[in-house]
Design an enzyme around this catalytic site. Structure first.
Site, PDB file in Angstrom:
ATOM      1  N   LYS A  88      -6.219   2.351  -5.879  1.00 54.34           N
ATOM      2  CA  LYS A  88      -6.303   1.865  -4.498  1.00 54.34           C
ATOM      3  C   LYS A  88      -5.086   2.411  -3.740  1.00 54.34           C
ATOM      4  CE  LYS A  88      -7.648  -2.757  -4.257  1.00 54.34           C
ATOM      5  NZ  LYS A  88      -7.363  -4.192  -3.962  1.00 54.34           N
ATOM      6  N   ASP A  92      -6.584  -1.360 -15.483  1.00 49.00           N
ATOM      7  CA  ASP A  92      -7.796  -1.586 -14.705  1.00 49.00           C
ATOM      8  C   ASP A  92      -7.683  -0.966 -13.306  1.00 49.00           C
ATOM      9  OD1 ASP A  92      -5.875  -3.451 -13.888  1.00 49.00           O
ATOM     10  OD2 ASP A  92      -7.217  -5.172 -13.941  1.00 49.00           O
ATOM     11  N   ASP A 113     -10.961  -9.457 -12.182  1.00 47.29           N
ATOM     12  CA  ASP A 113     -11.242 -10.840 -11.816  1.00 47.29           C
ATOM     13  C   ASP A 113     -10.724 -11.199 -10.440  1.00 47.29           C
ATOM     14  OD1 ASP A 113      -8.409 -10.780 -12.532  1.00 47.29           O
ATOM     15  OD2 ASP A 113      -8.507 -12.962 -12.393  1.00 47.29           O
ATOM     16  N   PHE A 165     -10.931  -6.033  -1.992  1.00 44.80           N
ATOM     17  CA  PHE A 165     -10.747  -6.699  -3.270  1.00 44.80           C
ATOM     18  C   PHE A 165     -11.985  -6.508  -4.120  1.00 44.80           C
ATOM     19  CE2 PHE A 165      -9.857  -9.808  -6.482  1.00 44.80           C
ATOM     20  CZ  PHE A 165      -8.492  -9.616  -6.674  1.00 44.80           C
ATOM     21  N   VAL A 166     -11.802  -5.875  -5.271  1.00 43.12           N
ATOM     22  CA  VAL A 166     -12.948  -5.567  -6.127  1.00 43.12           C
ATOM     23  C   VAL A 166     -12.931  -6.408  -7.400  1.00 43.12           C
ATOM     24  CG1 VAL A 166     -13.265  -3.241  -5.223  1.00 43.12           C
ATOM     25  CG2 VAL A 166     -11.720  -3.588  -7.140  1.00 43.12           C
ATOM     26  N   GLY A 215      -7.495  -7.323 -17.618  1.00 39.81           N
ATOM     27  CA  GLY A 215      -8.389  -6.585 -16.713  1.00 39.81           C
ATOM     28  C   GLY A 215      -9.015  -5.326 -17.265  1.00 39.81           C
ATOM     29  N   ASP A 243      -2.751  -0.844  -7.721  1.00 37.45           N
ATOM     30  CA  ASP A 243      -2.794  -1.356  -6.356  1.00 37.45           C
ATOM     31  C   ASP A 243      -1.431  -1.040  -5.706  1.00 37.45           C
ATOM     32  OD1 ASP A 243      -3.787  -2.877  -4.194  1.00 37.45           O
ATOM     33  OD2 ASP A 243      -3.005  -4.737  -5.013  1.00 37.45           O
TER      34      ASP A 243
HETATM   35  P1  IMP Z   1      -0.204  -3.776  -8.735  1.00 40.31           P
HETATM   36  O1  IMP Z   1       0.970  -4.177  -9.559  1.00 40.31           O
HETATM   37  O2  IMP Z   1      -0.108  -4.251  -7.325  1.00 40.31           O
HETATM   38  O3  IMP Z   1      -0.521  -2.291  -8.808  1.00 40.31           O
HETATM   39  O4  IMP Z   1      -1.424  -4.604  -9.245  1.00 40.31           O
HETATM   40  C1  IMP Z   1      -1.998  -4.376 -10.406  1.00 40.31           C
HETATM   41  C2  IMP Z   1      -2.796  -5.566 -10.870  1.00 40.31           C
HETATM   42  O5  IMP Z   1      -3.240  -6.435  -9.803  1.00 40.31           O
HETATM   43  C3  IMP Z   1      -4.032  -5.031 -11.512  1.00 40.31           C
HETATM   44  O6  IMP Z   1      -3.791  -4.694 -12.857  1.00 40.31           O
HETATM   45  C4  IMP Z   1      -5.010  -6.156 -11.296  1.00 40.31           C
HETATM   46  O7  IMP Z   1      -4.900  -7.070 -12.345  1.00 40.31           O
HETATM   47  C5  IMP Z   1      -4.589  -6.792  -9.992  1.00 40.31           C
HETATM   48  N1  IMP Z   1      -5.409  -6.265  -8.859  1.00 40.31           N
HETATM   49  C6  IMP Z   1      -5.017  -5.487  -7.848  1.00 40.31           C
HETATM   50  N2  IMP Z   1      -6.018  -5.221  -6.986  1.00 40.31           N
HETATM   51  C7  IMP Z   1      -7.097  -5.851  -7.488  1.00 40.31           C
HETATM   52  C8  IMP Z   1      -8.468  -5.958  -7.062  1.00 40.31           C
HETATM   53  O8  IMP Z   1      -8.933  -5.406  -6.050  1.00 40.31           O
HETATM   54  N3  IMP Z   1      -9.277  -6.726  -7.851  1.00 40.31           N
HETATM   55  C9  IMP Z   1      -8.844  -7.347  -8.984  1.00 40.31           C
HETATM   56  N4  IMP Z   1      -7.580  -7.258  -9.416  1.00 40.31           N
HETATM   57  C10 IMP Z   1      -6.714  -6.530  -8.677  1.00 40.31           C
HETATM   58 MG    MG Z   2      -4.082  -5.704 -14.618  1.00 42.38          MG
END
Ligand code: IMP
Ligand code: MG
Length: 185
Positions: free
Chosen positions: A136, A105, A164, A157-158, A49, A108
């Site tokens: 986010k 990237d 992606d 969702f972006v 990403g 979340d």
């Molecule tokens: P986390 O572990 O929940 O913080 O998620 C991190 C990963 O989820 C990021 O590195 C992205 O690959 C994916 N992700 C989370 N939100 C989005 C989104 O809105 N669009 C695309 N990928 C996302």
């Molecule tokens: Mg990622």
């Protein structure tokens, strides 16, 4: 001339244009240049990403950086993460005494970043900081924050600029909101 991407109808709204992204990146790079003056940070690209962000960002940084790559998967396809993280490709470099900057990237839930910072911290680096293109905060499940943040986004969702949905949209040059109909059908 602006290109028309063949899947652009899936984009609800453009959030950050190519120009806005470029402007923000030069500000981030200036901060990193200042904070790491006299140092040689190891910049870690978290595949896949952050690849567009990473290559654009390092070109704006004037320090003699080194680069490395890591591939991480959070289990579960689709628009949410399960919290389980697995290393698919590890770094080539040892981290002893290095100033490490993880380039992500988007943060979340924070599970991925939490896992990565813990793992890399255990390898005896001089310092670890995180530079995330997007944040986010409304979805955070672990109390973790990036040190450098490009933009904040809402609970949407972006896609684009490396991000992606089901491996698609990464080559869009801007960041946009994906139409709900694409992932809810
Ligand atoms: P986390 O572990 O929940 O913080 O998620 C991190 C990963 O989820 C990021 O590195 C992205 O690959 C994916 N992700 C989370 N939100 C989005 C989104 O809105 N669009 C695309 N990928 C996302
Ligand atoms: Mg990622």
């Amino acid at each position: 001339m602006k290109k028309h991407y063949q899947f652009e109808n899936d984009v609800e709204k453009i959030l950050f244009s190519e120009e806005e992204i470029a402007e923000r990146l030069s500000v981030l790079a200036e901060k990193i240049d200042k904070d790491y003056f006299g140092k040689r940070p190891l910049m870690v690209c978290v595949l896949k990403g952050s690849v567009l962000f990473f290559t654009d960002l390092i070109r704006e940084i004037t320090l003699p950086v080194e680069i490395d790559f890591m591939s991480i998967s959070s289990y579960g396809a689709g628009a949410t993460t399960s919290g389980e993280v697995k290393v698919l490709k590890d770094l080539d470099n040892r981290l002893d005494g290095r100033d490490v900057i993880i380039v992500e990237d988007i943060v979340d839930s924070g599970f991925t970043l939490n896992y990565m910072t813990k793992l890399l911290s255990s390898r005896n680096p001089a310092s670890i900081k995180v530079c995330a293109l997007l944040d986010k905060p409304s979805r955070r499940k672990v109390d973790i924050k990036a040190d450098y943040i490009g933009f904040e986004v809402g609970n949407e969702f972006v896609i684009g600029y490396g991000l992606d949905y089901a491996q698609k949209y990464r080559n869009l040059p801007y960041i946009g909101i994906l139409k709900r109909s694409v992932y809810e059908k």
